[in-house]
Design a protein around this motif. Sequence first.
Motif, PDB file in Angstrom:
ATOM      1  N   GLY A 119       7.613   9.985 -15.383  1.00 39.53           N
ATOM      2  CA  GLY A 119       7.483   8.600 -15.822  1.00 39.53           C
ATOM      3  C   GLY A 119       6.300   7.894 -15.214  1.00 39.53           C
ATOM      4  N   LEU A 120       6.324   6.569 -15.357  1.00 44.15           N
ATOM      5  CA  LEU A 120       5.270   5.713 -14.835  1.00 44.15           C
ATOM      6  C   LEU A 120       5.854   4.772 -13.794  1.00 44.15           C
ATOM      7  CD1 LEU A 120       3.487   4.721 -18.163  1.00 44.15           C
ATOM      8  CD2 LEU A 120       2.694   6.364 -16.450  1.00 44.15           C
ATOM      9  N   SER A 121       5.048   4.446 -12.814  1.00 47.07           N
ATOM     10  CA  SER A 121       5.433   3.496 -11.776  1.00 47.07           C
ATOM     11  C   SER A 121       4.389   2.391 -11.762  1.00 47.07           C
ATOM     12  CB  SER A 121       5.498   4.194 -10.425  1.00 47.07           C
ATOM     13  OG  SER A 121       5.755   3.264  -9.406  1.00 47.07           O
ATOM     14  N   TYR A 122       4.859   1.152 -11.900  1.00 46.82           N
ATOM     15  CA  TYR A 122       3.980   0.000 -11.863  1.00 46.82           C
ATOM     16  C   TYR A 122       4.290  -0.824 -10.622  1.00 46.82           C
ATOM     17  CZ  TYR A 122       1.427  -4.173 -13.184  1.00 46.82           C
ATOM     18  OH  TYR A 122       0.564  -5.226 -13.180  1.00 46.82           O
ATOM     19  N   HIS A 123       3.291  -1.090  -9.799  1.00 48.14           N
ATOM     20  CA  HIS A 123       3.470  -1.844  -8.562  1.00 48.14           C
ATOM     21  C   HIS A 123       3.224  -3.323  -8.835  1.00 48.14           C
ATOM     22  CE1 HIS A 123       3.520   1.892  -6.199  1.00 48.14           C
ATOM     23  NE2 HIS A 123       2.715   2.311  -7.149  1.00 48.14           N
ATOM     24  N   LEU A 124       4.220  -4.146  -8.522  1.00 51.55           N
ATOM     25  CA  LEU A 124       4.099  -5.586  -8.778  1.00 51.55           C
ATOM     26  C   LEU A 124       3.125  -6.267  -7.823  1.00 51.55           C
ATOM     27  CD1 LEU A 124       7.840  -6.380  -9.475  1.00 51.55           C
ATOM     28  CD2 LEU A 124       5.976  -6.121 -11.124  1.00 51.55           C
ATOM     29  N   ARG A 125       3.024  -5.749  -6.601  1.00 51.96           N
ATOM     30  CA  ARG A 125       2.025  -6.312  -5.671  1.00 51.96           C
ATOM     31  C   ARG A 125       1.439  -5.246  -4.820  1.00 51.96           C
ATOM     32  NH1 ARG A 125       5.104  -9.071  -0.788  1.00 51.96           N
ATOM     33  NH2 ARG A 125       7.049  -8.041  -1.024  1.00 51.96           N
ATOM     34  N   LEU A 179      -0.880   1.391 -11.035  1.00 50.77           N
ATOM     35  CA  LEU A 179      -0.167   2.254 -11.984  1.00 50.77           C
ATOM     36  C   LEU A 179      -0.248   3.720 -11.556  1.00 50.77           C
ATOM     37  CD1 LEU A 179       1.329   2.314 -14.743  1.00 50.77           C
ATOM     38  CD2 LEU A 179      -0.903   2.696 -15.794  1.00 50.77           C
ATOM     39  N   GLU A 180       0.914   4.374 -11.499  1.00 48.69           N
ATOM     40  CA  GLU A 180       0.982   5.785 -11.114  1.00 48.69           C
ATOM     41  C   GLU A 180       1.816   6.569 -12.121  1.00 48.69           C
ATOM     42  OE1 GLU A 180       1.025   5.694  -6.267  1.00 48.69           O
ATOM     43  OE2 GLU A 180       2.927   5.411  -7.307  1.00 48.69           O
ATOM     44  N   VAL A 181       1.465   7.839 -12.299  1.00 50.12           N
ATOM     45  CA  VAL A 181       2.308   8.786 -13.020  1.00 50.12           C
ATOM     46  C   VAL A 181       3.191   9.451 -11.967  1.00 50.12           C
ATOM     47  CG1 VAL A 181       2.361  10.926 -14.348  1.00 50.12           C
ATOM     48  CG2 VAL A 181       0.614   9.229 -14.829  1.00 50.12           C
ATOM     49  N   VAL A 182       4.504   9.544 -12.230  1.00 51.81           N
ATOM     50  CA  VAL A 182       5.462  10.074 -11.263  1.00 51.81           C
ATOM     51  C   VAL A 182       6.111  11.334 -11.823  1.00 51.81           C
ATOM     52  CG1 VAL A 182       7.582   9.593  -9.985  1.00 51.81           C
ATOM     53  CG2 VAL A 182       5.962   7.754 -10.436  1.00 51.81           C
ATOM     54  N   ALA A 183       6.241  12.357 -10.984  1.00 52.81           N
ATOM     55  CA  ALA A 183       6.999  13.573 -11.319  1.00 52.81           C
ATOM     56  C   ALA A 183       7.934  13.868 -10.150  1.00 52.81           C
ATOM     57  CB  ALA A 183       6.056  14.747 -11.550  1.00 52.81           C
ATOM     58  N   GLN A 184       9.238  13.964 -10.454  1.00 51.10           N
ATOM     59  CA  GLN A 184      10.235  14.222  -9.410  1.00 51.10           C
ATOM     60  C   GLN A 184      11.183  15.336  -9.851  1.00 51.10           C
ATOM     61  OE1 GLN A 184      12.292  10.558  -8.676  1.00 51.10           O
ATOM     62  NE2 GLN A 184      10.681   9.738  -7.392  1.00 51.10           N
ATOM     63  N   PRO A 185      10.873  16.596  -9.545  1.00 53.76           N
ATOM     64  CA  PRO A 185      11.861  17.650  -9.778  1.00 53.76           C
ATOM     65  C   PRO A 185      12.939  17.575  -8.695  1.00 53.76           C
ATOM     66  CG  PRO A 185       9.843  18.573  -8.871  1.00 53.76           C
ATOM     67  CD  PRO A 185       9.601  17.110  -9.062  1.00 53.76           C
ATOM     68  N   THR A 186      14.204  17.533  -9.102  1.00 50.86           N
ATOM     69  CA  THR A 186      15.305  17.384  -8.146  1.00 50.86           C
ATOM     70  C   THR A 186      16.465  18.320  -8.465  1.00 50.86           C
ATOM     71  OG1 THR A 186      16.306  15.598  -9.424  1.00 50.86           O
ATOM     72  CG2 THR A 186      14.815  14.949  -7.662  1.00 50.86           C
ATOM     73  N   VAL A 187      17.306  18.504  -7.466  1.00 48.92           N
ATOM     74  CA  VAL A 187      18.563  19.243  -7.605  1.00 48.92           C
ATOM     75  C   VAL A 187      19.685  18.278  -7.244  1.00 48.92           C
ATOM     76  CG1 VAL A 187      19.948  21.149  -6.699  1.00 48.92           C
ATOM     77  CG2 VAL A 187      17.497  21.444  -7.035  1.00 48.92           C
ATOM     78  N   THR A 188      20.752  18.273  -8.050  1.00 46.82           N
ATOM     79  CA  THR A 188      21.883  17.365  -7.831  1.00 46.82           C
ATOM     80  C   THR A 188      23.163  18.175  -7.710  1.00 46.82           C
ATOM     81  OG1 THR A 188      20.785  15.653  -9.118  1.00 46.82           O
ATOM     82  CG2 THR A 188      23.151  15.390  -8.771  1.00 46.82           C
TER      83      THR A 188
END
Length: 169
Positions: free
Chosen positions: A163-169, A128-137
């Motif tokens: 958000g959160l990232s959950y790794h299945l394996r 389980l990870e917390v994700v932060a992605q500031p982006t420009v579009t």
Amino acid sequence: MQVQASRVLNGRWTISAGLGYQEYASMVETTETIANRFMLTSTSTITHRDTYQFLTVPVQAHYVLGQAGKRLRYGLVAGAEAAIYLGGSNLQLTGNIKDWNTSNNPYRSLNLALNTGLDMRYRLAPRLEVVAQPTVTYFLNPLARPASGLPPRYLWGGSALLGLSYHLR
């Protein structure tokens, strides 16, 4: 808002695809000056928040630059997304506010945008990870259809995906 599925290619590269919702907005102000027969003028100002709403299908590549400690990773993210126009509202030249939907609008229903930014991840648990992605579009095509008579407007914006990232394996 966005949901993504990712595939790790090797220790540094990951690709992802997903489905999301984005809203672009800008403040618009118009001033109208009216003169009456007695040469008196009055001025009125209208301010509105123009909005453009999209269903998005992003495809991205992530590259890990490094690690700060045992839990924090940082890197870059870049990709393209199809943006399907859902609706919105804007201030017309007449001073009226017009609401648009998918069937009644002067805009392209399908748009293509590029995005780039940072990818930061903090591991809370082994999967389980917390994700932060500031982006420009940036939209590659003008929003309005060519036959609409509207001036070309290329949307661009900044956002931060948290958000959160959950790794299945």
